[in-house]
Design a protein around this motif. Structure first.
Motif, PDB file in Angstrom:
ATOM      1  N   GLY A 175       0.812  -1.211   0.000  1.00 13.66           N
ATOM      2  CA  GLY A 175       0.000   0.000   0.000  1.00 13.66           C
ATOM      3  C   GLY A 175       0.844   1.259   0.000  1.00 13.66           C
ATOM      4  O   GLY A 175       1.970   1.270  -0.503  1.00 13.66           O
ATOM      5  N   ASP A 208      -2.508  -3.943  -0.234  1.00 12.39           N
ATOM      6  CA  ASP A 208      -3.578  -3.459  -1.117  1.00 12.39           C
ATOM      7  C   ASP A 208      -3.486  -1.945  -1.356  1.00 12.39           C
ATOM      8  O   ASP A 208      -2.440  -1.451  -1.738  1.00 12.39           O
ATOM      9  CB  ASP A 208      -4.937  -3.852  -0.522  1.00 12.39           C
ATOM     10  CG  ASP A 208      -4.987  -5.325  -0.127  1.00 12.39           C
ATOM     11  OD1 ASP A 208      -4.637  -6.161  -0.977  1.00 12.39           O
ATOM     12  OD2 ASP A 208      -5.344  -5.631   1.029  1.00 12.39           O
ATOM     13  N   ASN A 209      -4.583  -1.235  -1.089  1.00 16.87           N
ATOM     14  CA  ASN A 209      -4.599   0.221  -1.270  1.00 16.87           C
ATOM     15  C   ASN A 209      -4.671   0.960   0.062  1.00 16.87           C
ATOM     16  O   ASN A 209      -5.074   2.128   0.118  1.00 16.87           O
ATOM     17  CB  ASN A 209      -5.783   0.631  -2.155  1.00 16.87           C
ATOM     18  CG  ASN A 209      -5.590   0.187  -3.590  1.00 16.87           C
ATOM     19  OD1 ASN A 209      -4.565   0.478  -4.207  1.00 16.87           O
ATOM     20  ND2 ASN A 209      -6.557  -0.540  -4.136  1.00 16.87           N
ATOM     21  N   ASP A 239      -6.578  -3.683   2.676  1.00 15.45           N
ATOM     22  CA  ASP A 239      -7.707  -3.203   1.873  1.00 15.45           C
ATOM     23  C   ASP A 239      -7.615  -1.692   1.637  1.00 15.45           C
ATOM     24  O   ASP A 239      -6.637  -1.221   1.085  1.00 15.45           O
ATOM     25  CB  ASP A 239      -9.026  -3.594   2.546  1.00 15.45           C
ATOM     26  CG  ASP A 239      -9.115  -5.088   2.803  1.00 15.45           C
ATOM     27  OD1 ASP A 239      -8.760  -5.859   1.893  1.00 15.45           O
ATOM     28  OD2 ASP A 239      -9.514  -5.487   3.914  1.00 15.45           O
ATOM     29  N   ASN A 240      -8.621  -0.949   2.095  1.00 16.71           N
ATOM     30  CA  ASN A 240      -8.637   0.510   1.910  1.00 16.71           C
ATOM     31  C   ASN A 240      -8.561   1.246   3.248  1.00 16.71           C
ATOM     32  O   ASN A 240      -8.961   2.409   3.351  1.00 16.71           O
ATOM     33  CB  ASN A 240      -9.906   0.926   1.167  1.00 16.71           C
ATOM     34  CG  ASN A 240      -9.918   0.411  -0.263  1.00 16.71           C
ATOM     35  OD1 ASN A 240      -9.184   0.892  -1.120  1.00 16.71           O
ATOM     36  ND2 ASN A 240     -10.736  -0.596  -0.522  1.00 16.71           N
ATOM     37  N   GLU A 247      -7.155   3.260   6.538  1.00 16.17           N
ATOM     38  CA  GLU A 247      -6.262   4.418   6.648  1.00 16.17           C
ATOM     39  C   GLU A 247      -5.829   4.626   8.097  1.00 16.17           C
ATOM     40  O   GLU A 247      -6.633   4.501   9.020  1.00 16.17           O
ATOM     41  CB  GLU A 247      -6.944   5.686   6.135  1.00 16.17           C
ATOM     42  CG  GLU A 247      -7.216   5.666   4.639  1.00 16.17           C
ATOM     43  CD  GLU A 247      -7.742   7.002   4.126  1.00 16.17           C
ATOM     44  OE1 GLU A 247      -7.441   8.043   4.752  1.00 16.17           O
ATOM     45  OE2 GLU A 247      -8.459   6.995   3.108  1.00 16.17           O
ATOM     46  N   TYR A 277     -12.565  -0.585   5.268  1.00 13.33           N
ATOM     47  CA  TYR A 277     -12.528   0.880   5.150  1.00 13.33           C
ATOM     48  C   TYR A 277     -12.341   1.542   6.520  1.00 13.33           C
ATOM     49  O   TYR A 277     -12.672   2.717   6.705  1.00 13.33           O
ATOM     50  CB  TYR A 277     -13.815   1.390   4.497  1.00 13.33           C
ATOM     51  CG  TYR A 277     -13.915   1.045   3.030  1.00 13.33           C
ATOM     52  CD1 TYR A 277     -13.405   1.897   2.051  1.00 13.33           C
ATOM     53  CD2 TYR A 277     -14.496  -0.152   2.620  1.00 13.33           C
ATOM     54  CE1 TYR A 277     -13.482   1.575   0.702  1.00 13.33           C
ATOM     55  CE2 TYR A 277     -14.579  -0.485   1.273  1.00 13.33           C
ATOM     56  CZ  TYR A 277     -14.074   0.378   0.321  1.00 13.33           C
ATOM     57  OH  TYR A 277     -14.142   0.056  -1.013  1.00 13.33           O
TER      58      TYR A 277
END
Length: 220
Positions: A73, A91-92, A109-110, A112, A128
């Motif tokens: 990422g 991933d991202n 995943d996504n 943060e 998320y």
């Protein structure tokens, strides 16, 4: 006599040049060894991404479930992801500002992580989910779905936060507690052993919840 002096001068000049050359070679070898040592202590490099202000990470060795060459990422700087342990960003997922990941933690995943948040030990942040402020996640804790943990909150042990749950303020969730759906834990509240907080429940102020299931009440 003049010939001998000339020859001696030439020999001295050659010796001086040889000494200078030897020092240059020695310095080059030392620099190469130092660079090699630095690279040996690193597990990834940064790759500029044209579509982001952040850098992608790429593994330069095998560790944990990561293989050499794997693209991970995003991070803003190397301080975001430790070179020690098996921690990784997949991933991202993104870690930026002064967010940091250590130990064997995984960001997937996504998800943060930003602000001053610390993700430690074997914890997992995925989907998320967002962790920010000065929040700390450690142990085997898991934050997933669209859950958020922020301000000075701490989640650790075997705790799980998921759904759209929010943990903030100086709240602590630990042991094997679960907070899910749209539940909130905040202020100085503590949710611990065998507790399940779900629905629209709000646990706040100085409440301490253990061995309870709360799905709709406000406990303070």
């Amino acid at each position: 006599m003049n010939s001998l002096i000339h020859e001696a001068t030439v020999l001295i000049s050659i010796l001086i040049l040889l000494l200078i050359f030897a020092k240059i070679i020695s310095k080059k070898v030392e620099d190469e060894i130092e660079i090699s040592d630095i690279e040996e202590n690193k597990k990834y490099i940064l790759i500029k991404d044209e579509n982001s202000k952040l850098y992608r990470v790429q593994a330069i060795k095998n560790f944990g479930d990561v293989k050499k060459g794997d693209i991970g990422g995003f991070i803003e700087k190397e301080e975001n992801l430790s070179h020690v342990g098996n921690c990784w960003i997949y991933d991202n997922a993104k870690v930026y500002e002064n967010g940091s990941v250590y130990g064997d933690a995984k960001i997937k995943d996504n998800a943060e992580v930003f602000g001053e948040a610390n993700i430690l030990e074997n914890s997992v942040i995925k989907d998320y989910a967002k962790v920010y402020g000065s929040a700390e996640i450690k142990g085997n804790a898991e934050i997933k779905d669209k859950a958020i943990v922020f301000e000075n909150a701490q989640v650790y042990g075997e705790a799980k936060i998921y759904g759209n749950a929010s943990i903030y303020g100086n709240a602590k969730v630990y042991a094997n507690a679960v907070v899910s759906m749209k539940a909130e834990v905040f202020d100085n509240a503590i949710v611990a052993t065998n507790s399940k907080i779900f629905g629209f429940a709000k646990i706040s102020q100085n409440a301490r919840v253990e061995n309870r299931k709360i799905g709709a009440n406000i406990v303070s």
